[in-house]
Design an enzyme around this catalytic site. Structure first.
Site, PDB file in Angstrom:
ATOM      1  N   ARG A   1      19.232  10.351   2.997  1.00 48.04           N
ATOM      2  CA  ARG A   1      18.513  10.206   4.266  1.00 48.04           C
ATOM      3  C   ARG A   1      17.340  11.180   4.418  1.00 48.04           C
ATOM      4  NH1 ARG A   1      23.881   9.047   6.538  1.00 48.04           N
ATOM      5  NH2 ARG A   1      23.979   6.782   6.832  1.00 48.04           N
TER       6      ARG A   1
ATOM      7  N   LYS B   1       2.052   8.354   3.852  1.00 52.10           N
ATOM      8  CA  LYS B   1       2.403   6.979   3.491  1.00 52.10           C
ATOM      9  C   LYS B   1       3.098   6.992   2.136  1.00 52.10           C
ATOM     10  CE  LYS B   1      -0.999   3.902   5.631  1.00 52.10           C
ATOM     11  NZ  LYS B   1      -2.057   2.925   5.303  1.00 52.10           N
TER      12      LYS B   1
ATOM     13  N   GLU C   1     -12.622   5.858  -3.202  1.00 44.61           N
ATOM     14  CA  GLU C   1     -11.955   6.191  -1.939  1.00 44.61           C
ATOM     15  C   GLU C   1     -12.815   7.143  -1.101  1.00 44.61           C
ATOM     16  OE1 GLU C   1      -9.370   5.023  -0.507  1.00 44.61           O
ATOM     17  OE2 GLU C   1      -8.061   4.127  -2.010  1.00 44.61           O
TER      18      GLU C   1
ATOM     19  N   LYS D   1      -9.516  12.469   7.014  1.00 43.10           N
ATOM     20  CA  LYS D   1      -8.227  11.783   7.081  1.00 43.10           C
ATOM     21  C   LYS D   1      -7.262  12.500   8.024  1.00 43.10           C
ATOM     22  CE  LYS D   1      -4.757   9.452   4.313  1.00 43.10           C
ATOM     23  NZ  LYS D   1      -4.322   9.034   2.958  1.00 43.10           N
TER      24      LYS D   1
ATOM     25  N   GLU E   1      -0.056   4.428  11.956  1.00 44.45           N
ATOM     26  CA  GLU E   1      -1.009   3.330  11.720  1.00 44.45           C
ATOM     27  C   GLU E   1      -0.874   2.193  12.747  1.00 44.45           C
ATOM     28  OE1 GLU E   1      -2.830   1.749   7.611  1.00 44.45           O
ATOM     29  OE2 GLU E   1      -0.855   0.929   8.002  1.00 44.45           O
TER      30      GLU E   1
ATOM     31  N   ARG F   1      -5.740   4.505  12.460  1.00 53.54           N
ATOM     32  CA  ARG F   1      -5.522   4.753  11.037  1.00 53.54           C
ATOM     33  C   ARG F   1      -5.770   3.508  10.183  1.00 53.54           C
ATOM     34  NH1 ARG F   1      -0.462   8.090   8.238  1.00 53.54           N
ATOM     35  NH2 ARG F   1      -1.263   7.937   6.114  1.00 53.54           N
TER      36      ARG F   1
ATOM     37  N   ASN G   1      -8.135   1.545   5.772  1.00 54.97           N
ATOM     38  CA  ASN G   1      -7.894   0.425   4.865  1.00 54.97           C
ATOM     39  C   ASN G   1      -9.144  -0.408   4.605  1.00 54.97           C
ATOM     40  OD1 ASN G   1      -4.907   0.366   4.218  1.00 54.97           O
ATOM     41  ND2 ASN G   1      -4.837   0.512   6.439  1.00 54.97           N
TER      42      ASN G   1
ATOM     43  N   HIS H   1      -5.921  -5.370  -2.171  1.00 52.93           N
ATOM     44  CA  HIS H   1      -4.488  -5.580  -2.396  1.00 52.93           C
ATOM     45  C   HIS H   1      -4.203  -6.984  -2.916  1.00 52.93           C
ATOM     46  CE1 HIS H   1      -3.189  -2.107   0.523  1.00 52.93           C
ATOM     47  NE2 HIS H   1      -3.717  -1.672  -0.608  1.00 52.93           N
TER      48      HIS H   1
ATOM     49  N   HIS I   1      -6.481   1.212  -8.867  1.00 54.34           N
ATOM     50  CA  HIS I   1      -6.524   0.964  -7.426  1.00 54.34           C
ATOM     51  C   HIS I   1      -7.927   1.181  -6.861  1.00 54.34           C
ATOM     52  CE1 HIS I   1      -5.482   0.760  -3.243  1.00 54.34           C
ATOM     53  NE2 HIS I   1      -5.801   2.018  -3.047  1.00 54.34           N
TER      54      HIS I   1
END
Length: 351
Positions: free
Chosen positions: A109, A131, A173, A218, A228, A232, A236, A243, A256
């Site tokens: 957990r 993330k 990025e 960021k 998000e 946020r 993307n 994607h 990526h």
């Protein structure tokens, strides 16, 4: 240099070129891949003191970022008899960061983890913000958690061993951040000697500034919208298209950042069709991407299938597609009311 990600319950520091000795009164589990281990693991181990240190290496690449690999990581964590006070260190690129954070978030957990990224893309994006996730047959990062690291250490020295494609992917990025949040950064990017940069022979200050500016921007976004729900989502930009491309090519053709570069160009053509961007602005962004040898085009074989794949995107609500677009340079927006014909028109430009 230090930058604080100032979240109410999970605040942490990002250290840029300040990796000093790390001491832990517990077990440490280092997750990496064979290449990074061979290049940099000794330097990291020289800086860590802990009760016990365990090292796990896994195959790196988006095609391995799946539940099978997560199970492999978890099995090694259980075999190491980690307890809930143990710490996981993700030591690698964006894939290692995403999977390490995800494994840490679900092991018993949740245990603490630290990110030490070794690629530019991970430094400017994946390692910061909390993330975590993995891919499946339905799409990219559709399984995951929001789980913040306890600290992030970005070292320019690790970037010196990167190849041209990896450095360019990281730059994609950074270009994303400039287009959506800070037009002034575009002039800085245009001033960079791309040959020195792509051969990792530029000054450390170039790497440090790229990392610092990205994380500053960021951090401001994540502090306002950790999970998000709205703001946020702007991070993307280019990713909605990227994607789909990554999934359709089985994560084996593009890095990526390369897919994001193509996705930005596609998003820009959509913004142009909607009169949000001018032809001149579109051309400037594409020219900057090409300056760093990033791809900007992808041939869509089936426009309808590409369009349908958009509906698996995590930003969508109530079957409404949300696109992140540039609305002039340095300003992004979330657009959810785009007519189908405008989307299809844009996709056909790439078919």
């Amino acid at each position: 240099m230090q930058i604080k990600v100032n979240l109410k319950e999970n605040a942490y520091q990002v250290y840029i070129d300040e990796l000093e000795n790390l001491e832990f009164d517990t077990k440490v589990f280092i997750l990496s891949n064979p290449k990074i281990s061979g290049l940099h693991l000794k330097k990291l181990l020289d800086k860590i003191k802990a009760k016990e240190i365990f090292i796990a290496t896994i195959k790196d690449g988006e095609e391995y970022k799946n539940l099978n690999t997560i199970e492999e990581i978890l099995n090694q964590m259980f075999n190491s008899k980690l307890d809930r006070k143990s710490i996981l260190i993700s030591f690698g690129g964006g894939v290692i960061s995403d999977m390490g954070g995800f494994a840490a978030s679900i092991y018993k957990r949740g245990i603490d983890f630290i990110n030490i990224p070794t690629t530019l893309l991970a430094c400017v994006d994946a390692a910061v913000g909390g993330k975590t996730g993995i891919n499946n047959s339905f799409g990219k990062n559709l399984i995951g958690t929001f789980y913040q690291p306890k600290a992030v250490y970005c070292e320019s020295e690790f970037l010196r061993t990167l190849g041209e494609r990896e450095l360019a992917a990281g730059m994609a990025e950074f270009i994303k951040m400039a287009v959506i949040f800070d037009e002034n950064l575009l002039a800085f990017i245009e001033s960079i000697d791309e040959k020195a940069f792509l051969s990792a022979k530029c000054e450390n200050e170039i790497f440090s500034k790229i990392i610092a500016k990205s994380i500053e921007l960021k951090a401001k976004v994540v502090e306002q919208d950790e999970k998000e729900s709205h703001l946020r989502m702007l991070l993307n930009y280019g990713h909605t298209f990227a994607h789909v491309i990554e999934n359709l090519t089985n994560y084996s053709v593009y890095l990526h950042g390369e897919a994001v570069a193509i996705g930005m160009n596609m998003a820009n053509r959509l913004a142009l069709n909607l009169k949000l961007l001018s032809e001149k602005e579109c051309d400037r962004i594409e020219r900057i991407l090409r300056k760093f040898k990033l791809p900007t085009h992808y041939k869509i074989d089936n426009v309808d299938a590409f369009y349908e794949a958009f509906f698996m995107d995590k930003k969508n609500f109530n079957q409404k597609l949300n696109f992140i677009l540039a609305n002039s340079l340095g300003k992004g927006l979330i657009k959810s009311d785009i007519d189908l014909k405008d989307i299809i028109k844009t996709l056909k430009e790439f078919s």
